[in-house]
Motif scaffolding. Sequence first.
Motif, short mmCIF file in Angstrom:
data_model
loop_
_atom_site.label_atom_id
_atom_site.label_comp_id
_atom_site.label_asym_id
_atom_site.label_seq_id
_atom_site.Cartn_x
_atom_site.Cartn_y
_atom_site.Cartn_z
N ASN A 228 1.00 -1.50 -0.16
CA ASN A 228 0.72 -0.12 -0.02
C ASN A 228 1.17 1.79 0.11
O ASN A 228 0.59 2.38 -0.42
N LEU A 229 1.55 1.22 0.74
CA LEU A 229 2.90 2.10 1.02
C LEU A 229 3.02 2.37 0.03
O LEU A 229 3.43 3.29 -0.92
N GLU A 230 3.57 1.24 -1.07
CA GLU A 230 4.32 1.42 -2.36
C GLU A 230 4.03 2.22 -3.70
O GLU A 230 3.91 3.19 -4.86
N SER A 231 2.07 1.57 -3.24
CA SER A 231 1.63 1.88 -3.95
C SER A 231 1.35 3.53 -4.61
O SER A 231 1.61 4.80 -5.33
N PHE A 232 1.48 4.46 -3.26
CA PHE A 232 1.30 6.06 -3.12
C PHE A 232 3.01 6.56 -3.52
O PHE A 232 3.23 7.58 -4.48
N LEU A 233 3.88 5.77 -2.96
CA LEU A 233 4.99 6.09 -3.60
C LEU A 233 5.15 6.34 -5.03
O LEU A 233 5.72 6.85 -5.36
N VAL A 234 4.44 5.07 -5.90
CA VAL A 234 4.86 5.25 -7.19
C VAL A 234 3.94 6.65 -7.44
O VAL A 234 4.76 7.33 -8.72
N ILE A 235 2.81 6.96 -7.45
CA ILE A 235 2.17 8.26 -7.47
C ILE A 235 2.78 9.40 -7.21
O ILE A 235 3.50 10.26 -8.13
N LEU A 236 3.59 9.37 -6.34
CA LEU A 236 4.91 10.45 -5.81
C LEU A 236 6.06 10.54 -6.60
O LEU A 236 5.98 11.43 -7.44
N LEU A 237 6.79 9.46 -7.37
CA LEU A 237 7.21 9.73 -8.30
C LEU A 237 6.85 9.65 -9.45
O LEU A 237 7.62 10.67 -10.03
N ILE A 238 6.47 8.91 -9.62
CA ILE A 238 5.73 9.59 -11.41
C ILE A 238 4.88 11.75 -12.04
O ILE A 238 6.00 11.89 -12.11
N HIS A 239 5.10 12.33 -10.73
CA HIS A 239 5.17 13.18 -10.63
C HIS A 239 6.44 13.97 -10.29
O HIS A 239 6.45 15.53 -11.37
N LEU A 240 7.22 13.39 -9.67
CA LEU A 240 8.39 13.86 -9.42
C LEU A 240 9.46 13.70 -10.98
O LEU A 240 9.75 14.78 -11.47
N ILE A 241 9.21 12.58 -11.68
CA ILE A 241 9.64 12.12 -12.60
C ILE A 241 9.26 13.39 -14.18
O ILE A 241 9.62 13.96 -14.45
N ASN B 161 -1.18 18.64 -5.83
CA ASN B 161 -1.84 18.45 -5.11
C ASN B 161 -2.00 16.89 -5.02
O ASN B 161 -1.85 16.24 -4.11
N SER B 162 -1.60 15.70 -5.74
CA SER B 162 -1.45 14.52 -5.51
C SER B 162 0.50 14.26 -5.31
O SER B 162 -0.37 12.90 -4.25
N ILE B 163 1.13 15.09 -5.33
CA ILE B 163 2.64 14.95 -4.16
C ILE B 163 1.98 15.14 -3.60
O ILE B 163 2.09 14.16 -1.96
N ILE B 164 1.60 15.97 -2.77
CA ILE B 164 1.19 16.60 -1.11
C ILE B 164 -0.03 15.31 -0.86
O ILE B 164 -0.04 14.93 0.39
N ASN B 165 0.10 14.73 -1.52
CA ASN B 165 -1.95 13.85 -1.06
C ASN B 165 -1.10 12.67 -0.70
O ASN B 165 -1.55 11.61 0.50
N SER B 166 0.22 12.13 -1.71
CA SER B 166 0.81 10.93 -1.65
C SER B 166 1.52 11.09 -0.55
O SER B 166 1.55 9.93 0.60
N LEU B 167 2.12 11.94 -0.45
CA LEU B 167 2.75 11.62 1.26
C LEU B 167 2.10 12.16 2.37
O LEU B 167 2.68 11.23 2.73
N LEU B 168 1.26 12.76 2.74
CA LEU B 168 0.17 12.82 3.52
C LEU B 168 -0.32 11.01 3.97
O LEU B 168 -0.49 10.47 4.87
N ALA B 169 -0.79 10.71 2.84
CA ALA B 169 -1.08 8.36 2.98
C ALA B 169 0.21 7.98 2.81
O ALA B 169 0.09 7.24 4.17
N ILE B 170 1.41 8.38 2.35
CA ILE B 170 2.25 7.59 3.31
C ILE B 170 2.68 7.52 4.64
O ILE B 170 3.70 6.54 5.54
N GLN B 171 2.52 9.01 5.06
CA GLN B 171 3.48 8.85 6.12
C GLN B 171 2.06 8.93 7.45
O GLN B 171 2.16 8.47 8.48
#
Length: 150
Positions: A37-50, A64-74
């Motif tokens: 589950n954490l890695e699925s949010f990490l993929v979303i985060l990384l896609i946007h960083l790329i 927004n997607s980066i922030i939401n992914s970070l909050l979900a991961i935390q």
Amino acid sequence: MEEILELKDCLLNQQYDRAFAIVEDLEAMGRQDKINNLESFLVILLIHLIKIQVEGRVSRSWKNSIINSLLAIQKRNKLGKKSHFIKENNWSEHILNCQFEAILGAAKEVFEGMDYQEPITRDLKHCSWRNLYFLWRNNCIHKSYIFLSI
């Protein structure tokens, strides 16, 4: 559910060693589910960083997607009050585990999809879209660590 029934049967029949092994298996399965589950949010985060790195811009929806992914991961990474499913010094392993999926996701959006005529391989250095890979390796991993340490 099958494991729970087997555990109950073991306990009723006083097969405590087997019951303990089942409990350990259940614990490992639960831990792996959390990590997936954490890695699925990490993929979303990384896609946007790329995408930010490649396109040299950032949109409001990407932020927004980066922030939401970070909050979900935390939120999901907490294991009790002081521990975490993914420890601070283990993020690099999980980022590397997610890089292939993140690069494919970013390539679909940035380059209007990669050419699936060429073989898809985890050895990204041999793909025709290797420039995205090198941008990713050289710049985005560092940014991922910065975001994950927030």
